[in-house]
Design an enzyme around this catalytic site. Sequence first.
Site, PDB file in Angstrom:
ATOM      1  N   ALA A   1      44.438  47.844  70.956  1.00 41.17           N
ATOM      2  CA  ALA A   1      44.422  49.182  70.386  1.00 41.17           C
ATOM      3  C   ALA A   1      44.079  50.289  71.367  1.00 41.17           C
ATOM      4  O   ALA A   1      44.374  51.454  71.092  1.00 41.17           O
ATOM      5  CB  ALA A   1      43.434  49.233  69.216  1.00 41.17           C
ATOM      6  N   ALA A   2      43.426  49.970  72.483  1.00 42.94           N
ATOM      7  CA  ALA A   2      42.992  51.022  73.416  1.00 42.94           C
ATOM      8  C   ALA A   2      44.202  51.796  73.948  1.00 42.94           C
ATOM      9  O   ALA A   2      45.276  51.228  74.121  1.00 42.94           O
ATOM     10  CB  ALA A   2      42.213  50.408  74.573  1.00 42.94           C
ATOM     11  N   PRO A   3      44.040  53.107  74.178  1.00 44.75           N
ATOM     12  CA  PRO A   3      42.800  53.904  74.067  1.00 44.75           C
ATOM     13  C   PRO A   3      42.502  54.424  72.677  1.00 44.75           C
ATOM     14  O   PRO A   3      41.538  55.163  72.497  1.00 44.75           O
ATOM     15  CB  PRO A   3      43.075  55.063  75.031  1.00 44.75           C
ATOM     16  CG  PRO A   3      44.546  55.279  74.933  1.00 44.75           C
ATOM     17  CD  PRO A   3      45.152  53.910  74.762  1.00 44.75           C
ATOM     18  N   GLY A   4      43.327  54.098  71.678  1.00 43.13           N
ATOM     19  CA  GLY A   4      43.039  54.485  70.302  1.00 43.13           C
ATOM     20  C   GLY A   4      43.952  55.546  69.730  1.00 43.13           C
ATOM     21  O   GLY A   4      43.760  55.969  68.590  1.00 43.13           O
ATOM     22  N   GLY A   5      44.953  55.985  70.480  1.00 49.22           N
ATOM     23  CA  GLY A   5      45.858  57.009  69.986  1.00 49.22           C
ATOM     24  C   GLY A   5      46.608  56.570  68.741  1.00 49.22           C
ATOM     25  O   GLY A   5      46.661  57.289  67.735  1.00 49.22           O
TER      26      GLY A   5
ATOM     27  N   ASP B   1      40.366  45.167  71.035  1.00 45.78           N
ATOM     28  CA  ASP B   1      40.714  45.157  72.449  1.00 45.78           C
ATOM     29  C   ASP B   1      39.709  44.266  73.157  1.00 45.78           C
ATOM     30  O   ASP B   1      38.556  44.162  72.733  1.00 45.78           O
ATOM     31  CB  ASP B   1      40.692  46.571  73.042  1.00 45.78           C
ATOM     32  CG  ASP B   1      41.449  46.660  74.360  1.00 45.78           C
ATOM     33  OD1 ASP B   1      42.624  47.052  74.327  1.00 45.78           O
ATOM     34  OD2 ASP B   1      40.869  46.317  75.407  1.00 45.78           O
TER      35      ASP B   1
ATOM     36  N   CYS C   1      56.023  50.122  76.377  1.00 47.08           N
ATOM     37  CA  CYS C   1      56.389  51.323  77.141  1.00 47.08           C
ATOM     38  C   CYS C   1      57.096  50.905  78.425  1.00 47.08           C
ATOM     39  O   CYS C   1      56.753  51.365  79.516  1.00 47.08           O
ATOM     40  CB  CYS C   1      55.156  52.176  77.441  1.00 47.08           C
ATOM     41  SG  CYS C   1      53.846  51.313  78.337  1.00 47.08           S
TER      42      CYS C   1
END
Length: 638
Positions: free
Chosen positions: A343-347, A366, A555
């Site tokens: 999940a990081a950084p949480g966006g 994470d 990405c």
Amino acid sequence: MRGREWRRLRGGFRISGRCHFSKNKLLNMDSSSSSSFSEAQRYCYNPTLRWNSEVEEYFIKAYGADHFSQISEALTRPSCYSCIRVNILKCTTDTIMEKLKRLIVEEGIVDDLDHMSLEETAYEGDENNEGLGKEKLNGFLKISPKGTPEDEEKSMEMLTGPSICKCPFSGLENVLFVKGSGPHSIQYRRQPNESIKEVIVSRKCAEAVLRGAQIFVPGLLACSAHVEKGDVVAVSVATEQPGAGGGWSVDLTRGIVLQGSQTDPQYLERKCMYIGQGITQFSRAGMFRASKGIAVEMTDRVYKLPSFHNLLGGEIFLQNLPSIVAAHVLEPQEGEQILDMCAAPGGKTTAIAMLMRDKGIVVAVDRSHNKVMDIKKMAAEMDLTCIKAYRLDALKSVRQISNATDVAETNLEHDISDTTVGNSSSNLGNVDLHSPNMDGSKIDLKLISNVLSSSSNGLYISKTESRKSTQRMRNGPGRNHSIVGRAENSNGFLPNAFDRVLLDAPCSALGLRPRLFAAEETIESLQAHARYQRRMFDQAVQLVRPGGVVVYSTCTINPGENEALVRYALDTYKFLTLAPQKPRIGGPGLVGKGKMFCGKHAEAWLTQSEAELVQRFDPSASLDTIGFFIAKFNVGPK
């Protein structure tokens, strides 16, 4: 305004030329320049992205030579706009627009934005771009999957709009676009009998600067002699070069003095690698003695993007458009139990929580302690209470249960509040979750976090632990116990425990931009990424209940981590089916079978119908995003 010539005098440097969005980065120099033509060729930004030869061959086979060349060129420059997600639980989009406009004026960058012009480039569907539709909205090309044009009157109204505008895509009403500008030509003037003063920064630092950051002390590698605080310096970047042992390295001693001659480090390699100019905040000696702080404040950049760092905290979040789309594609509903793996950084975690209007449970995991703390901090800043963050390796997300009877017995245990984490009294929050049993039937239960408990009731406590406890009481809470508590550990979750799972998998990140070097990835490393992602996907599938949803995203532009993963998922788990995505603004996936890793490895991709159901964001397309991939799966009866 289109094609308008403008000039500014700042710190002894003059900027001139056309300010527009263009894929041509050959920068025009003023005819009155006193610099020689050779210097005009040197002091510009026109990088060539280097790839591993086998990886380059593989991508050329996947995309075609011309299309891959366009992708490589696009990756070296930032997107022409910043994308801001508004926290609609705290404020409205209109309110944030007004606040941002005032901030832009106060920061003194409104002039840069207003003098920008947009290059009208028609987009035609072809084999590289998979026949997508075209439409220019406020300087951005809206791509629709079927090529249906929107209202022409609305398009013209958007084209004449302000530098800050609402996202024109349906379903993304909480998103704002802030337009940047570039590439800009920068003409450097020197004093008589003096060479241009300059600094060299690391590649990572330069990529951040191209996105709007300043130059901080750790990113500085070299500097000209006799540089004092307040001097104006040209900024170039040192990239990795082939090493004697076959690897890649910068091979530059930090702090070395630049003489302005061909004996300087990477003198030839830094040609066309100048990203702007700035004012030094230290003398040369002070730069390399300091351990932190801004070393050079950028005043003129090749690409200008407004920076909103540390502004409107908790109200806005700067995020790439495809990442926002991925959270929307998951379609989280109020009251559901959602898992965000890696999940990081949480966006995406906070985006999911907002779409649920903070009603339900969003579990974010994470394996990094500090990253979990960052997620908790971000959730606290945005006043989101439904997010529960835990430290957990995604490859161990599924708690190992010996048999179905054990699962049922565990599901009917007492409240999760009876289980503590470490020496902390925090827990999952006494939240009832609904998860199907192993046979798919629906039963009421508590989400079993099964955290690592260090409760000492009835257990022997060593002198060391006793001493640590005494020190904690004496010294007060440390960083890990401040404000948002501490990072809690988890042993994993029961199968079928979640309604939806988002797996934004760790990947080769070859879609992120700007990127100035890509040769670190080899065929072997790309294959390793793909194997790692399959193992994570295996975990995700087990955690979703029948009738639920799995969204997979990366990405990267690598088909082996995108289309090949979808092919693996559909062939391995017959109860999975690809689902349509909303919103859909990306293009289709790649079609084909038997594509080769330079003859070493065969992989199958998608059929035509399957390719239409995934979203691939092409960095070279006029939508101008990072390279990104999204696939959505419906989970049938297991």
